[in-house]
Design an enzyme around this catalytic site. Structure first.
Site, PDB file in Angstrom:
ATOM      1  N   LYS A  10      54.964  38.780  48.519  1.00  0.00           N
ATOM      2  CA  LYS A  10      54.096  38.607  49.699  1.00  0.00           C
ATOM      3  C   LYS A  10      53.434  37.239  49.630  1.00  0.00           C
ATOM      4  CE  LYS A  10      49.991  38.934  47.396  1.00  0.00           C
ATOM      5  NZ  LYS A  10      49.109  37.830  47.182  1.00  0.00           N
ATOM      6  N   ASP A 136      46.514  44.969  45.020  1.00  0.00           N
ATOM      7  CA  ASP A 136      47.608  44.353  45.788  1.00  0.00           C
ATOM      8  C   ASP A 136      48.837  45.241  45.912  1.00  0.00           C
ATOM      9  OD1 ASP A 136      46.447  42.013  46.478  1.00  0.00           O
ATOM     10  OD2 ASP A 136      47.683  40.728  45.195  1.00  0.00           O
TER      11      ASP A 136
HETATM   12  O1  C5P Z   1      43.033  45.254  41.457  1.00  0.00           O
HETATM   13  P1  C5P Z   1      43.580  44.249  40.502  1.00  0.00           P
HETATM   14  O2  C5P Z   1      44.083  44.875  39.231  1.00  0.00           O
HETATM   15  O3  C5P Z   1      44.587  43.348  41.101  1.00  0.00           O
HETATM   16  O4  C5P Z   1      42.355  43.335  40.106  1.00  0.00           O
HETATM   17  C1  C5P Z   1      42.372  42.522  38.967  1.00  0.00           C
HETATM   18  C2  C5P Z   1      40.996  41.933  38.788  1.00  0.00           C
HETATM   19  O5  C5P Z   1      40.724  40.981  39.829  1.00  0.00           O
HETATM   20  C3  C5P Z   1      39.849  42.926  38.867  1.00  0.00           C
HETATM   21  O6  C5P Z   1      39.570  43.510  37.622  1.00  0.00           O
HETATM   22  C4  C5P Z   1      38.703  42.055  39.339  1.00  0.00           C
HETATM   23  O7  C5P Z   1      38.187  41.306  38.258  1.00  0.00           O
HETATM   24  C5  C5P Z   1      39.382  41.064  40.241  1.00  0.00           C
HETATM   25  N1  C5P Z   1      39.330  41.464  41.669  1.00  0.00           N
HETATM   26  C6  C5P Z   1      38.136  41.327  42.347  1.00  0.00           C
HETATM   27  N2  C5P Z   1      38.094  41.660  43.681  1.00  0.00           N
HETATM   28  C7  C5P Z   1      39.191  42.119  44.324  1.00  0.00           C
HETATM   29  C8  C5P Z   1      40.421  42.245  43.642  1.00  0.00           C
HETATM   30  C9  C5P Z   1      40.451  41.910  42.303  1.00  0.00           C
HETATM   31  O8  C5P Z   1      37.126  40.896  41.799  1.00  0.00           O
HETATM   32  N3  C5P Z   1      39.108  42.408  45.623  1.00  0.00           N
END
Ligand code: C5P
Length: 328
Positions: A10, A136
């Site tokens: 994406k 994501d």
């Molecule tokens: O959800 P994901 O595993 O992709 O997120 C990885 C890290 O990115 C989270 O632990 C957080 O630190 C950060 N994050 C965030 N806000 C979001 C998505 C991710 O702060 N909307």
């Protein structure tokens, strides 16, 4: 049984970061768009127990930190299935590139397991599992043009944009998303100290998210009502102009470009090579450009390649194409 699936990437058409929430995540608004670049996965359920991950790319972790592992564990439980899950990941997408490769791989694992076991989870359950593994992931259960809100995991199918030609450039710079968010916070706090209170900053960030929704809405409604039903290059050009006029941007650029100025140079090079719109995808390092024709995109990819930038021409995938090609 073994099931082979494609796992598409994406890009983000704009990404607005809101305030940090009590759970540590950030509110955000983005428009995700699936593209034709992909990894290939083969998922096998054999006799025995456990999960095994193999990959042609040594940078892919083969333990429980892999998103595919985490998804396989949850999916087998939810599907009430037993067996040893072996996942082969043939990696073509960059690792930590802002193209959602790892997230897409995890969703592909779920879909392959469902197919192989001839069982299907209700879509709400699929979305719940996906959101549990990462912000994501859910977008890859929708495909095409997708609005992402919440922490990015709340997804809504938008009216599909027509297939657009694009150039994807992923310089060899590893960017960690959590670190990019942390740097964003650091800058917000530094800016906030100049304001009266931190609360004011949070309120301003919320207002900004609402503003970005309006910008996305203006862009999408401009493109669906303001542009006559043209085909090919004219329609693509009008859409790209709308996108630029709506002022849709990726907030991560203000954090990532100062740290890695070469990425700003890539964005400029894409614009110089004729991109109607160019932007960082996610937290990078991928920078993409959207073009009004395939010919222009291919020429631009050659030109950037000659200047030492790893560029590839591809196209965006509508929801229909996404699902058709995923299963082909
Ligand atoms: O959800 P994901 O595993 O992709 O997120 C990885 C890290 O990115 C989270 O632990 C957080 O630190 C950060 N994050 C965030 N806000 C979001 C998505 C991710 O702060 N909307």
């Amino acid at each position: 049984m073994t099931v082979a699936v494609r796992s598409f990437a994406k890009i983000n058409l704009g990404l607005e970061i809101g305030p940090r929430r009590p759970d540590g995540f950030h509110g955000l608004r983005t428009v995700y768009q699936t593209i034709a670049l992909h990894d290939r996965l083969r998922v096998e359920v054999a006799r025995g127990i456990g999960i095994e991950i193999r990959s042609n790319d040594p940078r892919v972790p083969c333990d429980e930190s892999n998103t595919c592992w985490r998804m396989a564990e949850r999916a087998m439980k939810a599907l009430k299935a037993r067996g040893r899950v072996v996942i082969h990941i043939e990696k073509s997408l960059p690792v930590q590139g802002g193209l959602g490769g790892a997230s897409s791989n995890a969703v592909a694992t779920l879909l392959a397991l469902e197919r192989g076991l001839a069982k299907q989870l209700p879509s709400a359950e699929r979305l719940r599992l996906a959101a549990e593994v990462g912000s994501d992931l859910p977008l890859f259960l929708v495909g095409g043009t997708v609005l992402g809100v919440g922490r990015g995991e709340q997804v809504y199918p938008l009216e599909d944009l027509p297939s657009l030609d694009c150039v994807i450039v992923t310089p060899e710079v590893g960017i960690s998303t959590p670190q990019a968010f942390a740097e964003w916070d650091r800058r917000q706090e530094a800016g906030g100290r100049m304001q009266e209170t931190g609360k004011l900053t949070a309120a301003a960030a919320s207002d900004k998210l609402v503003g970005s929704s309006h910008a996305v809405c203006a862009w999408l409604s401009g493109s669906s009502t303001g542009v006559p039903a043209q085909r090919g290059g004219d329609r693509a050009e009008a859409l790209l102009l709308d996108l630029v006029h709506a002022g849709i941007e990726n907030d991560f650029e203000s954090v990532v470009f100062p740290l890695h100025p070469e990425l700003r140079r890539v964005k400029r090079a894409l614009a110089g090579a004729g991109a109607g719109y160019a932007s960082l995808s996610g937290s990078g390092s991928t920078v993409y450009g959207l073009f009004r024709s395939r010919e222009l995109a291919q020429k631009a990819a050659l030109r950037l390649g000659a200047e030492g930038m790893p560029a590839v021409a591809t196209k965006t995938l509508t929801r229909r194409e996404y699902w058709k090609r995923l299963r082909d």
